[in-house]
Design a protein around this motif. Structure first.
Motif, PDB file in Angstrom:
ATOM      1  N   ASP A  54       0.835  -1.207   0.000  1.00 44.89           N
ATOM      2  CA  ASP A  54       0.000   0.000   0.000  1.00 44.89           C
ATOM      3  C   ASP A  54       0.868   1.256   0.000  1.00 44.89           C
ATOM      4  OD1 ASP A  54      -2.257  -1.637   0.104  1.00 44.89           O
ATOM      5  OD2 ASP A  54      -2.509  -1.405   2.275  1.00 44.89           O
ATOM      6  N   GLY A  55       1.967   1.213   0.720  1.00 47.16           N
ATOM      7  CA  GLY A  55       2.873   2.355   0.758  1.00 47.16           C
ATOM      8  C   GLY A  55       3.517   2.625  -0.592  1.00 47.16           C
ATOM      9  N   VAL A  56       3.883   1.579  -1.310  1.00 43.10           N
ATOM     10  CA  VAL A  56       4.479   1.760  -2.642  1.00 43.10           C
ATOM     11  C   VAL A  56       3.448   2.403  -3.571  1.00 43.10           C
ATOM     12  CG1 VAL A  56       5.470   0.612  -4.665  1.00 43.10           C
ATOM     13  CG2 VAL A  56       6.092  -0.150  -2.363  1.00 43.10           C
ATOM     14  N   VAL A  57       2.226   1.902  -3.558  1.00 47.28           N
ATOM     15  CA  VAL A  57       1.168   2.462  -4.403  1.00 47.28           C
ATOM     16  C   VAL A  57       0.955   3.941  -4.061  1.00 47.28           C
ATOM     17  CG1 VAL A  57      -1.318   2.353  -4.897  1.00 47.28           C
ATOM     18  CG2 VAL A  57       0.054   0.241  -4.847  1.00 47.28           C
ATOM     19  N   ARG A  58       0.902   4.274  -2.781  1.00 46.88           N
ATOM     20  CA  ARG A  58       0.720   5.663  -2.344  1.00 46.88           C
ATOM     21  C   ARG A  58       1.876   6.533  -2.799  1.00 46.88           C
ATOM     22  NH1 ARG A  58       3.306   7.997   1.356  1.00 46.88           N
ATOM     23  NH2 ARG A  58       3.876   6.093   2.468  1.00 46.88           N
ATOM     24  N   GLU A  59       3.104   6.064  -2.566  1.00 44.87           N
ATOM     25  CA  GLU A  59       4.295   6.842  -2.933  1.00 44.87           C
ATOM     26  C   GLU A  59       4.376   7.078  -4.437  1.00 44.87           C
ATOM     27  OE1 GLU A  59       6.919   8.321  -1.428  1.00 44.87           O
ATOM     28  OE2 GLU A  59       6.358   7.906   0.636  1.00 44.87           O
ATOM     29  N   VAL A  60       4.072   6.060  -5.243  1.00 42.45           N
ATOM     30  CA  VAL A  60       4.110   6.238  -6.696  1.00 42.45           C
ATOM     31  C   VAL A  60       3.115   7.321  -7.098  1.00 42.45           C
ATOM     32  CG1 VAL A  60       3.644   5.155  -8.930  1.00 42.45           C
ATOM     33  CG2 VAL A  60       4.967   3.927  -7.204  1.00 42.45           C
ATOM     34  N   HIS A  61       1.931   7.291  -6.530  1.00 39.99           N
ATOM     35  CA  HIS A  61       0.940   8.319  -6.876  1.00 39.99           C
ATOM     36  C   HIS A  61       1.426   9.706  -6.461  1.00 39.99           C
ATOM     37  CE1 HIS A  61      -2.741  10.767  -6.333  1.00 39.99           C
ATOM     38  NE2 HIS A  61      -2.888  10.353  -7.568  1.00 39.99           N
ATOM     39  N   GLU A  62       1.945   9.833  -5.254  1.00 45.54           N
ATOM     40  CA  GLU A  62       2.432  11.137  -4.789  1.00 45.54           C
ATOM     41  C   GLU A  62       3.543  11.676  -5.678  1.00 45.54           C
ATOM     42  OE1 GLU A  62       1.620  10.431   0.005  1.00 45.54           O
ATOM     43  OE2 GLU A  62       3.677  10.599  -0.728  1.00 45.54           O
ATOM     44  N   GLU A  63       4.439  10.802  -6.086  1.00 41.65           N
ATOM     45  CA  GLU A  63       5.633  11.253  -6.807  1.00 41.65           C
ATOM     46  C   GLU A  63       5.457  11.318  -8.321  1.00 41.65           C
ATOM     47  OE1 GLU A  63       9.011   9.000  -5.496  1.00 41.65           O
ATOM     48  OE2 GLU A  63       8.796   9.723  -3.438  1.00 41.65           O
ATOM     49  N   TYR A  66       0.553   8.929 -11.076  1.00 40.03           N
ATOM     50  CA  TYR A  66      -0.086   7.720 -11.597  1.00 40.03           C
ATOM     51  C   TYR A  66      -0.627   6.843 -10.469  1.00 40.03           C
ATOM     52  CZ  TYR A  66       2.107   8.583 -16.148  1.00 40.03           C
ATOM     53  OH  TYR A  66       2.496   9.114 -17.349  1.00 40.03           O
ATOM     54  N   HIS A  67      -1.754   6.211 -10.769  1.00 42.31           N
ATOM     55  CA  HIS A  67      -2.270   5.137  -9.921  1.00 42.31           C
ATOM     56  C   HIS A  67      -1.699   3.851 -10.504  1.00 42.31           C
ATOM     57  CE1 HIS A  67      -5.065   7.810  -7.926  1.00 42.31           C
ATOM     58  NE2 HIS A  67      -5.403   8.289  -9.117  1.00 42.31           N
ATOM     59  N   VAL A  68      -1.175   2.990  -9.648  1.00 42.74           N
ATOM     60  CA  VAL A  68      -0.566   1.759 -10.139  1.00 42.74           C
ATOM     61  C   VAL A  68      -1.101   0.547  -9.408  1.00 42.74           C
ATOM     62  CG1 VAL A  68       1.591   2.913 -10.802  1.00 42.74           C
ATOM     63  CG2 VAL A  68       1.412   1.862  -8.539  1.00 42.74           C
ATOM     64  N   GLU A  69      -0.861  -0.567 -10.053  1.00 40.79           N
ATOM     65  CA  GLU A  69      -1.135  -1.874  -9.465  1.00 40.79           C
ATOM     66  C   GLU A  69       0.188  -2.628  -9.467  1.00 40.79           C
ATOM     67  OE1 GLU A  69      -3.139  -5.185 -11.878  1.00 40.79           O
ATOM     68  OE2 GLU A  69      -4.743  -4.336 -10.642  1.00 40.79           O
ATOM     69  N   LEU A  70       0.584  -3.122  -8.315  1.00 41.18           N
ATOM     70  CA  LEU A  70       1.822  -3.897  -8.251  1.00 41.18           C
ATOM     71  C   LEU A  70       1.570  -5.256  -8.892  1.00 41.18           C
ATOM     72  CD1 LEU A  70       3.027  -3.100  -4.616  1.00 41.18           C
ATOM     73  CD2 LEU A  70       3.436  -1.834  -6.730  1.00 41.18           C
ATOM     74  N   ASN A  71       2.544  -5.717  -9.685  1.00 43.83           N
ATOM     75  CA  ASN A  71       2.345  -7.001 -10.356  1.00 43.83           C
ATOM     76  C   ASN A  71       3.526  -7.947 -10.234  1.00 43.83           C
ATOM     77  OD1 ASN A  71       4.008  -5.670 -12.125  1.00 43.83           O
ATOM     78  ND2 ASN A  71       2.569  -5.637 -13.829  1.00 43.83           N
ATOM     79  N   THR A  96       7.554  -4.573  -9.394  1.00 52.44           N
ATOM     80  CA  THR A  96       7.150  -4.083 -10.703  1.00 52.44           C
ATOM     81  C   THR A  96       5.704  -3.620 -10.556  1.00 52.44           C
ATOM     82  OG1 THR A  96       6.452  -6.295 -11.400  1.00 52.44           O
ATOM     83  CG2 THR A  96       8.685  -5.591 -12.020  1.00 52.44           C
ATOM     84  N   ALA A  97       5.312  -2.719 -11.437  1.00 51.93           N
ATOM     85  CA  ALA A  97       3.951  -2.189 -11.359  1.00 51.93           C
ATOM     86  C   ALA A  97       3.482  -1.799 -12.753  1.00 51.93           C
ATOM     87  CB  ALA A  97       3.908  -0.980 -10.438  1.00 51.93           C
ATOM     88  N   ARG A  98       2.175  -1.711 -12.889  1.00 49.82           N
ATOM     89  CA  ARG A  98       1.602  -1.211 -14.133  1.00 49.82           C
ATOM     90  C   ARG A  98       0.663  -0.066 -13.795  1.00 49.82           C
ATOM     91  NH1 ARG A  98      -3.390  -2.752 -16.017  1.00 49.82           N
ATOM     92  NH2 ARG A  98      -4.570  -4.053 -14.596  1.00 49.82           N
ATOM     93  N   ILE A  99       0.601   0.883 -14.699  1.00 50.84           N
ATOM     94  CA  ILE A  99      -0.230   2.065 -14.510  1.00 50.84           C
ATOM     95  C   ILE A  99      -1.677   1.709 -14.816  1.00 50.84           C
ATOM     96  CG2 ILE A  99      -0.690   4.399 -15.358  1.00 50.84           C
ATOM     97  CD1 ILE A  99       2.398   4.574 -15.834  1.00 50.84           C
TER      98      ILE A  99
END
Length: 149
Positions: A54-63, A66-71, A96-99
């Motif tokens: 959840d933290g990675v998803v939040r950080e990616v959006h903040e920085e 993009y909204h991402v899904e970890l895969n 790894t993640a996808r937008i």
């Protein structure tokens, strides 16, 4: 040194590569130390009560905006800092993640990230200032893509 004698920082990062072989990087401004500013992977510190994913998803959006899904989970790395009054160990987890939505542009206000950009993966090593998490993340991605000997 016993684990009670040092602090631990947990951070998570996303390695996101588009079909044109560009990697999503964020510009860390160095905060109070601009001489340390560098390109980084989107990601960062995980909050105390937050799941790493959840933290990675939040950080990616903040920085990045993009909204991402970890895969996929790529691996970990650690570092130690004994120059502080209380030593610190950092544990970094790479995914790894996808937008799945959003638009390029940081959502942080007065934060540590000034912008995000798609940069050609082949040119990352030539960038003037790159954080080690970029090299580590891309190496982990390459190792996953390479079949074992």
């Amino acid at each position: 040194m016993d684990f009670t004698e040092y602090d631990t920082r947990v951070a998570g990062y996303a390695v996101i590569v588009d079909p044109a072989d560009r990697v999503l990087l964020s510009w860390w401004n160095g905060e109070a130390r601009p001489e340390l500013a560098a390109w980084s992977l989107p990601g960062g510190g995980i909050e105390f009560a937050e799941a790493v994913e959840d933290g990675v998803v939040r950080e990616v959006h903040e920085e990045s905006g993009y909204h991402v899904e970890l895969n996929g989970f790529l691996g970990t790395s650690t570092w130690i800092d004994t120059e502080r009054p209380r030593p610190r160990k950092g544990v970094r987890l790479f995914y790894t993640a996808r937008i799945v939505g959003g638009a390029l542009g940081t959502t942080e206000v007065a934060g540590s990230t000034d912008r995000a950009e798609w940069l050609p993966r082949a040119e990352v090593d030539a960038l003037p200032s790159v954080a080690d998490v970029v090299t580590i993340g891309l190496d982990l991605l390459a190792a996953r893509a390479t079949p074992p000997a």
